[in-house]
Design a protein around this motif. Structure first.
Motif, PDB file in Angstrom:
ATOM      1  N   PRO A 224      32.266  35.203  53.104  1.00 51.36           N
ATOM      2  CA  PRO A 224      31.045  34.409  53.240  1.00 51.36           C
ATOM      3  C   PRO A 224      30.426  34.608  54.619  1.00 51.36           C
ATOM      4  CG  PRO A 224      32.992  32.985  53.100  1.00 51.36           C
ATOM      5  CD  PRO A 224      33.477  34.391  53.040  1.00 51.36           C
ATOM      6  N   LEU A 225      29.184  34.228  54.770  1.00 52.88           N
ATOM      7  CA  LEU A 225      28.531  34.271  56.072  1.00 52.88           C
ATOM      8  C   LEU A 225      29.203  33.279  57.025  1.00 52.88           C
ATOM      9  CD1 LEU A 225      24.740  34.227  55.070  1.00 52.88           C
ATOM     10  CD2 LEU A 225      26.046  36.210  55.854  1.00 52.88           C
ATOM     11  N   SER A 226      29.322  33.666  58.286  1.00 54.59           N
ATOM     12  CA  SER A 226      29.833  32.736  59.294  1.00 54.59           C
ATOM     13  C   SER A 226      28.709  31.773  59.687  1.00 54.59           C
ATOM     14  CB  SER A 226      30.305  33.505  60.532  1.00 54.59           C
ATOM     15  OG  SER A 226      29.189  34.086  61.192  1.00 54.59           O
ATOM     16  N   GLN A 227      29.091  30.663  60.306  1.00 53.04           N
ATOM     17  CA  GLN A 227      28.078  29.691  60.776  1.00 53.04           C
ATOM     18  C   GLN A 227      27.126  30.355  61.769  1.00 53.04           C
ATOM     19  OE1 GLN A 227      28.574  27.262  58.182  1.00 53.04           O
ATOM     20  NE2 GLN A 227      27.324  26.395  59.812  1.00 53.04           N
ATOM     21  N   GLU A 228      27.673  31.235  62.603  1.00 55.80           N
ATOM     22  CA  GLU A 228      26.849  31.937  63.590  1.00 55.80           C
ATOM     23  C   GLU A 228      25.814  32.828  62.896  1.00 55.80           C
ATOM     24  OE1 GLU A 228      27.393  35.125  67.293  1.00 55.80           O
ATOM     25  OE2 GLU A 228      29.144  34.446  66.166  1.00 55.80           O
ATOM     26  N   GLU A 229      26.244  33.515  61.830  1.00 55.14           N
ATOM     27  CA  GLU A 229      25.319  34.386  61.088  1.00 55.14           C
ATOM     28  C   GLU A 229      24.248  33.572  60.376  1.00 55.14           C
ATOM     29  OE1 GLU A 229      28.484  38.024  60.207  1.00 55.14           O
ATOM     30  OE2 GLU A 229      28.325  36.331  58.833  1.00 55.14           O
ATOM     31  N   ILE A 230      24.640  32.451  59.785  1.00 50.42           N
ATOM     32  CA  ILE A 230      23.668  31.572  59.111  1.00 50.42           C
ATOM     33  C   ILE A 230      22.585  31.145  60.106  1.00 50.42           C
ATOM     34  CG2 ILE A 230      23.368  29.275  58.068  1.00 50.42           C
ATOM     35  CD1 ILE A 230      26.202  29.697  56.807  1.00 50.42           C
TER      36      ILE A 230
ATOM     37  N   ILE B  86      24.438  36.436  45.793  1.00 46.65           N
ATOM     38  CA  ILE B  86      25.019  36.713  44.487  1.00 46.65           C
ATOM     39  C   ILE B  86      26.531  36.841  44.645  1.00 46.65           C
ATOM     40  CG2 ILE B  86      25.143  38.393  42.570  1.00 46.65           C
ATOM     41  CD1 ILE B  86      22.392  37.265  42.729  1.00 46.65           C
ATOM     42  N   VAL B  87      27.302  36.182  43.782  1.00 44.74           N
ATOM     43  CA  VAL B  87      28.741  36.442  43.691  1.00 44.74           C
ATOM     44  C   VAL B  87      28.934  37.237  42.400  1.00 44.74           C
ATOM     45  CG1 VAL B  87      31.030  35.433  43.447  1.00 44.74           C
ATOM     46  CG2 VAL B  87      29.353  34.333  44.924  1.00 44.74           C
TER      47      VAL B  87
ATOM     48  N   ARG C   5      39.637  36.813  46.235  1.00 47.24           N
ATOM     49  CA  ARG C   5      38.417  36.258  46.839  1.00 47.24           C
ATOM     50  C   ARG C   5      37.181  36.737  46.087  1.00 47.24           C
ATOM     51  NH1 ARG C   5      37.982  40.677  51.699  1.00 47.24           N
ATOM     52  NH2 ARG C   5      38.528  42.403  50.384  1.00 47.24           N
ATOM     53  N   PRO C   6      36.095  36.002  46.209  1.00 47.72           N
ATOM     54  CA  PRO C   6      34.838  36.469  45.614  1.00 47.72           C
ATOM     55  C   PRO C   6      34.221  37.584  46.449  1.00 47.72           C
ATOM     56  CG  PRO C   6      34.546  34.302  46.637  1.00 47.72           C
ATOM     57  CD  PRO C   6      35.987  34.668  46.807  1.00 47.72           C
ATOM     58  N   LEU C   7      33.465  38.445  45.787  1.00 48.35           N
ATOM     59  CA  LEU C   7      32.684  39.478  46.474  1.00 48.35           C
ATOM     60  C   LEU C   7      31.215  39.078  46.422  1.00 48.35           C
ATOM     61  CD1 LEU C   7      34.295  42.778  45.130  1.00 48.35           C
ATOM     62  CD2 LEU C   7      34.758  41.603  47.288  1.00 48.35           C
ATOM     63  N   TYR C   8      30.556  39.187  47.573  1.00 49.93           N
ATOM     64  CA  TYR C   8      29.175  38.717  47.704  1.00 49.93           C
ATOM     65  C   TYR C   8      28.191  39.874  47.852  1.00 49.93           C
ATOM     66  CZ  TYR C   8      31.542  34.347  49.077  1.00 49.93           C
ATOM     67  OH  TYR C   8      32.339  33.234  49.120  1.00 49.93           O
ATOM     68  N   GLN C   9      26.973  39.602  47.435  1.00 50.33           N
ATOM     69  CA  GLN C   9      25.831  40.433  47.806  1.00 50.33           C
ATOM     70  C   GLN C   9      24.769  39.498  48.369  1.00 50.33           C
ATOM     71  OE1 GLN C   9      25.240  42.344  43.960  1.00 50.33           O
ATOM     72  NE2 GLN C   9      25.830  44.305  44.845  1.00 50.33           N
TER      73      GLN C   9
ATOM     74  N   HIS D  57      28.744  34.715  36.923  1.00 48.68           N
ATOM     75  CA  HIS D  57      27.786  34.905  38.013  1.00 48.68           C
ATOM     76  C   HIS D  57      27.144  33.588  38.401  1.00 48.68           C
ATOM     77  CE1 HIS D  57      27.917  39.183  37.146  1.00 48.68           C
ATOM     78  NE2 HIS D  57      27.206  39.378  38.235  1.00 48.68           N
ATOM     79  N   HIS D  58      26.965  33.414  39.693  1.00 49.98           N
ATOM     80  CA  HIS D  58      26.082  32.332  40.115  1.00 49.98           C
ATOM     81  C   HIS D  58      25.325  32.786  41.347  1.00 49.98           C
ATOM     82  CE1 HIS D  58      29.925  31.500  42.236  1.00 49.98           C
ATOM     83  NE2 HIS D  58      29.155  31.148  43.243  1.00 49.98           N
ATOM     84  N   GLU D  59      24.125  32.245  41.446  1.00 48.69           N
ATOM     85  CA  GLU D  59      23.243  32.627  42.558  1.00 48.69           C
ATOM     86  C   GLU D  59      22.944  31.390  43.403  1.00 48.69           C
ATOM     87  OE1 GLU D  59      19.756  34.512  40.991  1.00 48.69           O
ATOM     88  OE2 GLU D  59      20.927  35.641  39.538  1.00 48.69           O
TER      89      GLU D  59
END
Length: 258
Positions: free
Chosen positions: A54-60, A73-74, A215-219, A255-257
């Motif tokens: 997942p994105l880090s808080q810093e990246e968000i 997308i997962v 773990r889930p894979l993200y796009q 899938h969920h978005e």
């Protein structure tokens, strides 16, 4: 599309198949790690970032500061496999022992596998989502002696040639390489020493969420790129796309978005 080395082979296959269906669709794909993919989105050098974390808080915060909207997308579930040379007399390991090996507290196989060999660790760079994932799951800092490899393929080649090596790769990646199976061994993982060991290439264990390193894979997709990217995402979700994801050793989840 840039990012996760875990996802890059699968992404290339999906793109090859999709461009047969729609020859007007053009996509350039590269790996380099989840962090690189996310940075590429921030810098406007990619439309899609593949990420195994997942994105880090810093990246968000960075995306918010630049006013860059994302779609998430997962698209699959992945398991990280720990591999050793096929000749090493060990088939399973518990996470406490694994953590001690990867942090450098245990440096010889004698205590674990009964052979007097110094342990060589094959890992990834800190920009890798898999590196971050393992570190977080085991709550360790990696040993300074750990070799930093650029991707799954390099780790597998290293272990093939090193009887005392241990490394981690995407289970889908090693499962998709039949030749690797004769030269490397996938260790089964136990959370506690008296647990039943679970394999990352056992669909039953994965579907029941019994494997510790899944773990889930993200796009992550730039919102402004969504219209041009959507046909490819729809293909990933199609029966053909799902079939390709499974063939690469990954697992389909709903899938969920976001």
């Amino acid at each position: 599309m840039k990012g996760s080395d875990t996802e890059v082979n699968l992404a290339v296959t999906l793109a090859e198949k999709y461009t047969v269906e729609d020859p007007t669709f053009s996509i350039a794909i590269s790996g380099g790690g989840s962090g690189m993919g996310i940075t590429s989105l921030l810098n406007g050098q990619a439309d899609i970032a593949n990420s195994s974390r997942p994105l880090s808080q810093e990246e968000i915060l960075q995306f918010q500061q630049k006013n860059i909207a994302l779609r998430t997308i997962v698209f699959a579930e992945d398991a990280t496999a720990f591999i050793v040379h096929a000749a090493l007399p060990i088939t399973e390991i518990d996470i406490e022992t694994l953590g001690k090996i990867l942090s450098g507290d245990i440096r010889n196989w004698s205590a674990v596998a009964g052979v007097d060999l110094p342990i060589n660790i094959y890992g990834r760079q800190s920009s890798s989502g898999t590196h971050s994932f393992i570190k977080k799951k085991l709550q360790i800092e990696f040993s300074n002696a750990s070799k930093e490899m650029t991707g799954n393929a390099q780790i597998i080649e290293g272990i093939k040639a090193d009887r005392s090596g241990i490394g981690y790769v995407g289970a889908g990646y090693v499962a998709h390489d039949p030749a690797a199976g004769q030269q490397v061994k996938i260790l089964k993982i136990k959370v506690h020493a008296d647990d039943v060991a679970q394999s990352p290439i056992d669909p039953v264990a994965i579907n029941a969420s019994r494997y510790y390193f899944q773990r889930p894979l993200y796009q992550y997709i730039l919102a402004k790129s969504w219209d041009k990217v959507k046909p490819f995402i729809d293909f990933e979700k199609s029966l053909v796309g799902k079939s390709l994801i499974k063939q690469h050793g990954y697992y389909i989840i709903e899938h969920h978005e976001q």
